[in-house]
Design a protein around this motif. Sequence first.
Motif, short mmCIF file in Angstrom:
data_model
loop_
_atom_site.label_atom_id
_atom_site.label_comp_id
_atom_site.label_asym_id
_atom_site.label_seq_id
_atom_site.Cartn_x
_atom_site.Cartn_y
_atom_site.Cartn_z
N PRO A 1 -2.20 3.64 -26.89
CA PRO A 1 -0.91 3.33 -26.23
C PRO A 1 -0.79 3.99 -24.86
N ALA A 2 -1.23 5.25 -24.76
CA ALA A 2 -1.13 5.95 -23.48
C ALA A 2 -2.07 5.35 -22.44
N LEU A 3 -3.28 4.99 -22.85
CA LEU A 3 -4.20 4.39 -21.89
C LEU A 3 -3.66 3.06 -21.37
N LEU A 4 -3.06 2.27 -22.25
CA LEU A 4 -2.49 1.00 -21.81
C LEU A 4 -1.34 1.21 -20.84
N ARG A 5 -0.57 2.26 -21.03
CA ARG A 5 0.51 2.56 -20.08
C ARG A 5 -0.07 2.91 -18.70
N HIS A 6 -1.08 3.77 -18.68
CA HIS A 6 -1.72 4.13 -17.41
C HIS A 6 -2.35 2.90 -16.76
N ALA A 7 -2.98 2.04 -17.59
CA ALA A 7 -3.64 0.86 -17.06
C ALA A 7 -2.64 -0.11 -16.43
N ARG A 8 -1.53 -0.35 -17.11
CA ARG A 8 -0.52 -1.26 -16.55
C ARG A 8 0.02 -0.72 -15.23
N ALA A 9 0.23 0.59 -15.16
CA ALA A 9 0.73 1.19 -13.92
C ALA A 9 -0.25 1.00 -12.77
N GLY A 10 -1.54 0.92 -13.09
CA GLY A 10 -2.56 0.75 -12.06
C GLY A 10 -2.93 -0.70 -11.79
N GLY A 11 -2.27 -1.63 -12.46
CA GLY A 11 -2.54 -3.04 -12.23
C GLY A 11 -3.65 -3.64 -13.08
N VAL B 1 -10.70 -0.01 -26.09
CA VAL B 1 -9.89 -0.89 -25.25
C VAL B 1 -10.79 -1.46 -24.16
N SER B 2 -10.63 -2.72 -23.84
CA SER B 2 -11.30 -3.28 -22.67
C SER B 2 -10.24 -3.77 -21.69
N LEU B 3 -10.48 -3.49 -20.41
CA LEU B 3 -9.51 -3.76 -19.35
C LEU B 3 -10.18 -4.53 -18.21
N ARG B 4 -9.42 -5.44 -17.59
CA ARG B 4 -9.90 -6.16 -16.42
C ARG B 4 -9.45 -5.45 -15.15
N ARG B 5 -10.35 -5.36 -14.20
CA ARG B 5 -10.07 -4.69 -12.94
C ARG B 5 -8.85 -5.28 -12.23
N PRO B 6 -8.03 -4.42 -11.62
CA PRO B 6 -6.89 -4.92 -10.86
C PRO B 6 -7.34 -5.81 -9.71
N VAL B 7 -6.54 -6.80 -9.38
CA VAL B 7 -6.79 -7.65 -8.22
C VAL B 7 -6.15 -6.96 -7.03
N ARG B 8 -6.98 -6.52 -6.08
CA ARG B 8 -6.46 -5.78 -4.94
C ARG B 8 -7.50 -5.73 -3.84
N GLU B 9 -7.07 -5.30 -2.66
CA GLU B 9 -8.00 -5.11 -1.56
C GLU B 9 -8.79 -3.83 -1.77
#
Length: 304
Positions: A246-256, A271-279
């Motif tokens: 739960p905590a990792l998902l919170r940090h991940a959402r905050a980072g996009g 958990v697997s996460l997709r990289r944020p879309v950003r410059e």
Amino acid sequence: MSTTVPSSGLTAPAPADPADPADSPASAGAPGTQGTAADGVYASGTPTRSGPARTATWGADPYANALRTGRGPLFLRRSDGWLLPLDVERWCSDAGSADLSALHRCEGPVLDIGCGPGRLVAELASLGHRALGIDVSEAAVARTRGLGGAALLRSVFDPLPGEGRWGTLLLLDGNIGIGGDPAALLERAADLLGAGGLLIAETAPVDVDERVRVRLDDGRGGPDGRTAPAADGAAEPFPWARIGTPALLRHARAGGWRTADQWGAEGRTFVSLRRPVRERSARTSSQSAENANSAPVMSSQLPR
């Protein structure tokens, strides 16, 4: 495992990068032969260091001794005496079914952060992936190379080959705790991944989000429970984090970051996460240019 931390912790080489003319396999020596090391890559023997000297804790006893023997006991000890057991025997064995549940999700070239003794990169090679391990422990890199894998003696926060082009990053065996700041580690991971890249992290199997300072302990400390200090700084405390899903998902959402999947296997949680879309940041561009002009590394370690 590595710190920077335990892993948190190596074989088919990662893909070549024709854009880096300085890279040459001959400059570092072919795997399995005695060669000249460059930029922390080596063929056999003792790895060389590059960049900031970050190996004092994980490159020394008792961690190094545990990896060389393939067994514990080994713990992370907080100042209040709390102990976190480290599963050295599992790290030094072949990849198990829980490991495979993560490795079968990998895409493209894979960077194993805190590769430890190398079981994950070795297994990735057998699955046909191009993979590279990094670790700040000389003992970990030596054991990885003993499996025939590609490895760099490097921290995740140091300049690395292929920044912005890796398909998958691994942070298993507790390595989401590297540096004691999960948000900063996620930010660095985003710099390393290519567009749409995947981060696979192992989380604590409980709902926890804590920052601590710990030291390595092999269970042979004095009456006060502290491991006797070593001349090379093995007993020096360092920052570490424990973080549940739960905590990792919170940090991940905050980072996009976008959540791709979450699962459990053999009492472990992932958990697997997709990289944020950003410059890309100016820092990343500067590091990539610096890497291209640094001492040669094996071309097979750079992702396309």
